[in-house]
Design an enzyme around this catalytic site. Structure first.
Site, short mmCIF file in Angstrom:
data_model
loop_
_atom_site.label_atom_id
_atom_site.label_comp_id
_atom_site.label_asym_id
_atom_site.label_seq_id
_atom_site.Cartn_x
_atom_site.Cartn_y
_atom_site.Cartn_z
N GLU A 1 0.82 -1.22 0.00
CA GLU A 1 0.00 0.00 0.00
C GLU A 1 0.86 1.27 0.00
OE1 GLU A 1 -2.84 -0.47 -0.80
OE2 GLU A 1 -3.09 -2.56 -0.23
N GLY A 2 1.95 1.22 -0.74
CA GLY A 2 2.88 2.35 -0.78
C GLY A 2 3.92 2.19 0.30
#
Length: 593
Positions: free
Chosen positions: A442-443
């Site tokens: 998620e980044g």
């Protein structure tokens, strides 16, 4: 055998006493008739039973068996299907969903507490529904009424699941490089072709259908991230009456063999002309997907808190029971052959660090949930806008700082066990492995730090920071803050954050590497200051109510003291590293590494 019990007393403290959530809900019309203190407590009580008694017992066996890939299909570990069926019967997937389509409409302040329980019980199990909740947000915010009415009720019910399909083999954080294409079809739908990797729950045997949200390019799309559109691609096509029709040509090619979260299927997904439906406007897919991404970033941050809480609970139980050596001042348990290791200063250092970081994170996640509720439900435009700005500022901190400190806590928990922490049966090594991924997906946390410093500080010249600082100062000057024991330390930390932020704004104007060189240290510095604000607020409540429950509130004040004296000083070394600048990072040529 490790156990997990939701920390209900602490959750109620944060929700009801620190942030007075019931009063907030009462003044927001969209929530006033949906939830109150009694409703929230009943939901938390039931959630504790579901996570502690139904899901947590599957964690170790699920890790050992893992998700299995056979002939294009994924089989989840034994017990997962039955537990998932019970789980969705309780309506948990749609807890915070839009009531117009079957969701329960609960506030985010309550939902974050439930998410922490889920991740504390078993991160792998939690991920199957976490992605569904995020997909629902994107569909609800951006899809047509036809798509919403067709898909949201079954997603909220848990009958169907959702995924997020961004990453490709050659395109990770740089989404402008993605190649998946979407060709218009005569009936208004699109044919999607391409390969996506690292797709959580891309294939599984828990639900009747899987709804993929896919980023792809239209034939006339401009280059880079400006040319990305978002599409809804179901595993099975849906007939006009809502029944499932033909299998769509989207298939799982393989699953990854991972360090942790082994019961969660991480899939390679192949789209071979699969039928998809445009969500939102053409070439505006990245903005629509970020509705889901921001939710997932907070959720994955909470994974760090949940794993840390589970590790802490078991480390404390072990430290109270394990006999080794004697207390520094003499035998604490002279009737026994040795004292429990909880008497030793270094064990206490680890346990107190875990407790201070985890409880600080729980308060901060609830605070971010409060801002999300205001951004969504506040009727006053100014209040809603201020909350939106705060969410934008704090989301990268929540994702990265929760998971960095969550892993630190899990490692401390493993260390408390000594050699037994390295052995599978105690569960601590699994928590270390499961928590580690949260810093990556998620980044990555480095990307979160670049977002915070580059976009949320430099790009807007510190406007978000000024808003946060004004709130902190208003608290210190308020009746709740005046005279509370940590006000001076909080203001000193805030002043340092502002000073180094101003310095970075100057550096970024002349040094193109300044943001990248300082970003991670800056995010951590901001995180410790944010936690100081949370601990000051918790200490203020505990000081006023100490006489009501000395054991609980006294422990809060002692933990706050530990945070301010032993953890907050980390900001000094972070500030020094930031002010060292970027030059030392470029002292070697690429060939010298």
């Amino acid at each position: 055998m490790p156990e997990f019990n939701a920390p209900l007393r602490d959750m109620r403290f944060v929700l009801h006493e620190v942030f007075d959530a019931p009063s907030l809900w009462a003044r927001l019309p969209a929530l006033s008739e949906t939830v109150d203190a009694d409703t929230a407590d009943a939901i938390l009580e039931e959630a504790a039973k579901v996570t502690g008694q139904l899901i947590a017992p599957l964690s170790r066996s699920g890790d050992e068996e893992g998700a299995q890939f056979e002939a294009g299909a994924v089989r989840t570990p034994a017990g997962f299907k039955e537990a998932y069926a019970t789980y969705i019967d309780g309506g948990w997937v749609g807890l915070a969903g839009n009531p117009a389509y079957g969701g329960l409409g609960m506030p985010k302040m309550l939902a974050v507490q439930f998410e922490e329980m889920l991740y504390g019980a078993d991160s792998s199990f939690a991920l199957y529904s976490a992605l569904t909740s995020g997909a629902c947000l994107a569909i609800d915010a951006h899809a047509s009424e036809e798509l919403k009415s067709t898909y949201l009720p079954r997603l909220y019910s848990g009958e169907w699941a959702g995924t997020m399909c961004l990453t490709e083999p050659h395109s990770g954080s740089d989404l402008g490089l993605l190649r998946t294409r979407a060709e218009p079809r005569a009936d208004g739908s699109y044919a999607l072709t391409g390969t996506k990797i690292f797709i959580t729950g891309g294939e599984q045997d828990l639900t009747a259908n899987i709804v993929h949200l896919v980023l792809a390019r239209l034939p006339d799309a401009p280059p880079g991230s400006r040319g990305i559109s978002l599409f809804l691609v179901p595993k099975f096509l849906v007939e006009a009456d809502g029944s499932l029709g033909a299998r769509n040509p989207v298939h799982c090619g393989s699953i990854e063999h991972k360090m942790g979260i082994k019961a969660s299927a991480t899939c390679v997904m192949n789209f071979d002309g699969a039928v998809g439906y445009l969500v939102g406007e053409p070439n505006r897919g990245l903005a629509a997907m970020f509705t889901m991404m921001n939710y997932e970033r907070l959720s994955i941050g909470i994974q760090g808190i949940g794993c840390a809480e589970a590790s802490y609970q078991n480390a404390v139980a072990y430290a109270r029971d394990r006999l080794q050596g004697r207390a520094p001042g003499g035998a604490a348990a002279p009737e026994k052959s040795a004292d429990p290791i909880i008497v030793h200063a270094d064990v206490r250092r680890m346990l107190m660090t875990m407790k201070a970081l985890t409880e600080g994170g729980r308060a901060f996640s609830t605070y971010v949930g409060q801002q999300l509720d205001l951004a969504k439900f506040a009727e006053d435009d100014e209040e809603r806008g201020a909350a939106e700005a705060m969410v934008a500022l704090l989301t990268p901190i929540a994702k990265a700082f929760f998971t960095d400190t969550g892993l630190e806590s899990c490692i401390h928990g493993q260390q408390v066990f000594g050699g037994h922490g390295y052995v599978r049966e105690w569960g601590q090594e699994q928590l270390v492995r499961d928590a580690r991924i949260a810093q990556i997906y998620e980044g990555t946390n480095g990307i979160q730090a670049l977002d915070l410093l580059g976009r949320k500080l430099v790009a807007n010249r510190g406007a978000g920071l000024r808003q946060f600082a004004a709130e902190v100062r208003a608290f210190v000057d308020s009746p709740d803050g005046v005279g509370q024991p940590f006000g001076d330390e909080l203001l000193d930390a805030l002043n340092r954050l502002e000073a180094v932020s101003d310095w970075l704004l100057e550096q970024a104007a002349d040094d193109p590497a300044a943001v990248g060189a300082a970003a991670v240290d800056y995010l951590h510095l901001f995180g410790y200051v944010a936690y100081a604000y949370m601990w000051a607020r918790m200490a203020s409540v505990a000081e006023r109510r100490r006489a009501d429950d000395e054991a609980f509130y006294g422990a809060k004040l002692a933990t706050a003291q530990f945070y301010f004296s032993r953890l907050l000083p980390r900001i000094h070394s972070l500030e020094a590293a930031i002010r060292a600048g970027s030059a030392s990072l470029y002292g070697l040529g690429a060939e010298q590494f």
